[in-house]
Motif scaffolding. Sequence first.
Motif, PDB file in Angstrom:
ATOM      1  N   ARG A   1      11.423   1.245   2.311  1.00 29.86           N
ATOM      2  CA  ARG A   1      12.283   0.592   1.330  1.00 29.86           C
ATOM      3  C   ARG A   1      13.377  -0.250   1.981  1.00 29.86           C
ATOM      4  N   THR A   2      13.460  -0.237   3.309  1.00 25.56           N
ATOM      5  CA  THR A   2      14.443  -1.092   3.993  1.00 25.56           C
ATOM      6  C   THR A   2      13.987  -2.542   4.086  1.00 25.56           C
ATOM      7  N   LEU A   3      12.710  -2.801   3.785  1.00 22.25           N
ATOM      8  CA  LEU A   3      12.161  -4.143   4.025  1.00 22.25           C
ATOM      9  C   LEU A   3      12.930  -5.230   3.284  1.00 22.25           C
ATOM     10  N   PHE A   4      13.053  -5.107   1.976  1.00 26.26           N
ATOM     11  CA  PHE A   4      13.705  -6.169   1.206  1.00 26.26           C
ATOM     12  C   PHE A   4      15.216  -6.243   1.467  1.00 26.26           C
ATOM     13  N   PRO A   5      15.947  -5.105   1.586  1.00 21.48           N
ATOM     14  CA  PRO A   5      17.363  -5.220   1.974  1.00 21.48           C
ATOM     15  C   PRO A   5      17.554  -5.903   3.328  1.00 21.48           C
TER      16      PRO A   5
ATOM     17  N   PHE B   1      10.734  -1.307  13.276  1.00 18.52           N
ATOM     18  CA  PHE B   1      11.493  -0.129  13.713  1.00 18.52           C
ATOM     19  C   PHE B   1      12.164   0.538  12.518  1.00 18.52           C
ATOM     20  N   LEU B   2      12.738  -0.277  11.618  1.00 15.28           N
ATOM     21  CA  LEU B   2      13.398   0.280  10.434  1.00 15.28           C
ATOM     22  C   LEU B   2      12.392   0.900   9.472  1.00 15.28           C
TER      23      LEU B   2
ATOM     24  N   ALA C   1       0.822  -1.210   0.000  1.00 13.45           N
ATOM     25  CA  ALA C   1       0.000   0.000   0.000  1.00 13.45           C
ATOM     26  C   ALA C   1       0.857   1.262   0.000  1.00 13.45           C
ATOM     27  N   ARG C   2       1.879   1.294   0.842  1.00 16.04           N
ATOM     28  CA  ARG C   2       2.682   2.514   1.001  1.00 16.04           C
ATOM     29  C   ARG C   2       3.630   2.754  -0.181  1.00 16.04           C
TER      30      ARG C   2
END
Length: 424
Positions: A383-387, A375-376, A255-256
């Motif tokens: 955009r930190t999710l996949f890294p 938290f990240l 969504a975001r």
Amino acid sequence: MKLDYKRTFFLGLAFLSVSAFWQLYDNIIPLMLQNTFGIGETMTGTVMALDNVLALFLLPFFGALSDRTDTKLGKRTPYIVGGTIAAVVFMLLIPIADNIKSFPLFFVSLGAVLFAMSTYRSPAVALMPDLTPKPLRSRANSVINLMGAVGGIITLISISLLVPKEASPSYMPVFTVIAVLMVAAVAVMLLTIKEKKLGERVKSEYPDEEEDEKNESSKDMPSDVRRSLNFILASIFLWFTAYNAVTTAFSRYAARVWGLQGGSFANALMVAMGAAIISFIPIGILSSRIGRKKTILAGITLMSLSYIAGFMFINYSPMINVVFAFTGIGWAAINVNSYPMVVEMSKSGDVGKYTGLYYTFSMSAQIMTPILSGFLLENVSYRTLFPYSVVFSVFSLITMLQVKHGDSRPPKKKSALDHYDVED
């Protein structure tokens, strides 16, 4: 000796009920927490970890308690029936709380649902080995896992069709459908499975099984095998940390970052689950030829590449479904082989003890990762999710390379269904 597939199908309805609920929980509750109650990512991750915190304590407790239970319905059935009824009652209060924006009602209802699910999750899993002769449990477990996958897919389809593309959608329709599914599944199981009668029949037909289990050796594990066990347990923790971060946050990420609305995000998850189911058979064949460790390493590599590819999509594209298909295949390669490797290393000791270790490490990862990744997401970027997942997936590859035991090639399966067994 032949497996009664019809009976096993009915046994699997309890697991179908459990799996259907958890798919709903993982995908809809985070949206409610953020969109309705304005809770940040870190706290959302904390709430989403509650089920695993409860699981660490309540699953062994109610599993052991059901072992000592003796009723006219049997040992496990009272927990399955009672837990399902309680879960359904409280889960229907959740969308009501969401609609009227009452956080106290939402939190109390959610806590009650999680507790109710914890009361019958272990008994539901234990019902199959209770009522299945030991030589047939592998094939029976294949059917049970398929039933669980069906429950998850039904939930994802329901989300895709019943969650409207609105800023503040009502989730009551999808919660109602899953509640009806859970009740119907357990009702059919109750009508078709007479636990106590079947349990007594199995004991009378196979009286030597219990004695054989008591006489199993409990020799100390050699130090080199212990080292491999520690590394594979570390790998389990790391790849669950990577994978669960994506599955828990994906509905919000879609969504975001990609602007997907309603339940359309569920389509990619359905592709992943469908790809995993389809790939069980070829993965089973591959494991028989090259061994479990190499298959797991291939799966970790495939998932790492999928996480990298997911990060490359700044905007939504139908090609993301291809990426998730490879994610599902990679996860299946890991899931099919990791638990049997743990069991292989522990066969000179207590298999049940090491099964507990497997789930302790996997659930511990699922407690930690929603909080840390949340938290990240909140303080750095979505955009930190996949890294984040790439890092932990690569770490799991490194630790898995250190595993030197438990890699005996499994025999080729007699039946195609045997390849669906991920918890043999």
